[in-house]
Enzyme design. Structure first.
Site, PDB file in Angstrom:
ATOM      1  N   TYR A 234      12.772  78.871  53.825  1.00  0.00           N
ATOM      2  CA  TYR A 234      13.131  78.005  52.705  1.00  0.00           C
ATOM      3  C   TYR A 234      14.245  77.005  53.008  1.00  0.00           C
ATOM      4  CZ  TYR A 234      10.288  81.400  50.251  1.00  0.00           C
ATOM      5  OH  TYR A 234       9.257  82.208  49.862  1.00  0.00           O
TER       6      TYR A 234
ATOM      7  N   HIS B 143       6.597  72.951  46.502  1.00  0.00           N
ATOM      8  CA  HIS B 143       6.985  74.174  47.211  1.00  0.00           C
ATOM      9  C   HIS B 143       7.726  73.780  48.480  1.00  0.00           C
ATOM     10  CE1 HIS B 143       4.692  76.842  44.646  1.00  0.00           C
ATOM     11  NE2 HIS B 143       3.789  75.881  44.602  1.00  0.00           N
ATOM     12  N   LEU B 144       8.797  74.486  48.762  1.00  0.00           N
ATOM     13  CA  LEU B 144       9.592  74.214  49.951  1.00  0.00           C
ATOM     14  C   LEU B 144       8.794  74.479  51.224  1.00  0.00           C
ATOM     15  CD1 LEU B 144      12.712  75.898  48.482  1.00  0.00           C
ATOM     16  CD2 LEU B 144      12.716  73.552  49.323  1.00  0.00           C
ATOM     17  N   SER B 145       8.056  75.576  51.223  1.00  0.00           N
ATOM     18  CA  SER B 145       7.279  75.943  52.409  1.00  0.00           C
ATOM     19  C   SER B 145       5.823  75.508  52.225  1.00  0.00           C
ATOM     20  CB  SER B 145       7.342  77.452  52.636  1.00  0.00           C
ATOM     21  OG  SER B 145       6.646  78.145  51.608  1.00  0.00           O
TER      22      SER B 145
ATOM     23  N   ASP C 259      -0.473  78.070  30.832  1.00  0.00           N
ATOM     24  CA  ASP C 259      -0.882  77.732  29.472  1.00  0.00           C
ATOM     25  C   ASP C 259       0.162  76.880  28.759  1.00  0.00           C
ATOM     26  OD1 ASP C 259      -3.281  79.064  29.806  1.00  0.00           O
ATOM     27  OD2 ASP C 259      -2.676  80.837  28.650  1.00  0.00           O
TER      28      ASP C 259
ATOM     29  N   HIS D 254       1.452  82.202  41.747  1.00  0.00           N
ATOM     30  CA  HIS D 254       0.262  83.005  42.008  1.00  0.00           C
ATOM     31  C   HIS D 254      -0.033  84.018  40.908  1.00  0.00           C
ATOM     32  CE1 HIS D 254       1.648  81.380  45.787  1.00  0.00           C
ATOM     33  NE2 HIS D 254       2.723  82.122  45.686  1.00  0.00           N
TER      34      HIS D 254
ATOM     35  N   ARG E 170      -0.583  83.686  48.922  1.00  0.00           N
ATOM     36  CA  ARG E 170       0.152  82.461  48.563  1.00  0.00           C
ATOM     37  C   ARG E 170      -0.738  81.217  48.587  1.00  0.00           C
ATOM     38  NH1 ARG E 170       5.591  83.851  48.440  1.00  0.00           N
ATOM     39  NH2 ARG E 170       6.159  85.581  49.789  1.00  0.00           N
TER      40      ARG E 170
ATOM     41  N   ASN F 196       8.804  73.828  40.610  1.00  0.00           N
ATOM     42  CA  ASN F 196       8.634  74.793  41.688  1.00  0.00           C
ATOM     43  C   ASN F 196       8.546  76.150  41.012  1.00  0.00           C
ATOM     44  OD1 ASN F 196       8.764  76.614  43.783  1.00  0.00           O
ATOM     45  ND2 ASN F 196      10.234  75.422  44.968  1.00  0.00           N
TER      46      ASN F 196
END
Length: 149
Positions: free
Chosen positions: A23, A101-103, A88, A81, A112, A75
């Site tokens: 991260y 997402h950082l990664s 909703d 997931h 993931r 994020n």
């Protein structure tokens, strides 16, 4: 000028100390400070919110609609997931958003690889580290300019 909201989900408050090889070393407070300044430079305001609690994230998304937020950068962390309820909330308020997402989640564990948000997001950014937040702000600025023009 548009009002933007940056929402960070669970465990992102640990940035800088949590798995820096995945991260990065930037702390969330530093990322948020850079983003607030970048938004200001682009002519927009940015509020930041982080929570480890799903219901607080949902409440914040719902409040964003009341507040007239024009665009959200999200994020969702581990809720990416798992959270149908947060998904909703985004469907209910219909505020455009970018999932970030950082990664690169697609280069990690199989679980993931799926997201409850990607298919309803205006766009997605994966794997750019902390710089991805600034890229998302630039994209959000272009999105609102195009929507207004």
């Amino acid at each position: 000028m548009s009002d933007f909201l940056l929402i960070n989900g669970p465990n992102l408050n640990l940035l800088g100390s949590r798995e820096p090889e995945v991260y990065g070393a930037d702390r969330l407070a530093d990322i948020e400070a850079r983003c607030v300044e970048a938004a200001r430079t682009l002519g927009h305001s940015l509020l930041c919110f982080q929570s480890n609690a799903e219901h607080e994230l949902i409440d914040r998304v719902q409040q964003a609609a009341i507040d007239g937020v024009d665009f959200i950068i999200l994020n969702p962390g581990g809720f990416t997931h798992t959270s149908v309820a947060l998904r909703d909330a985004f469907l209910a308020v219909q505020i455009p958003f970018i999932e970030i997402h950082l990664s690169n989640t697609f280069a990690r564990e199989d679980f993931r690889h799926s997201s409850y948000f990607s298919d309803i997001a205006s766009s997605c950014l994966f794997g750019f580290g902390a710089y991805g937040y600034e890229l998302a702000l630039q994209a959000a600025s272009q999105y609102v300019a195009k929507a207004e023009g």
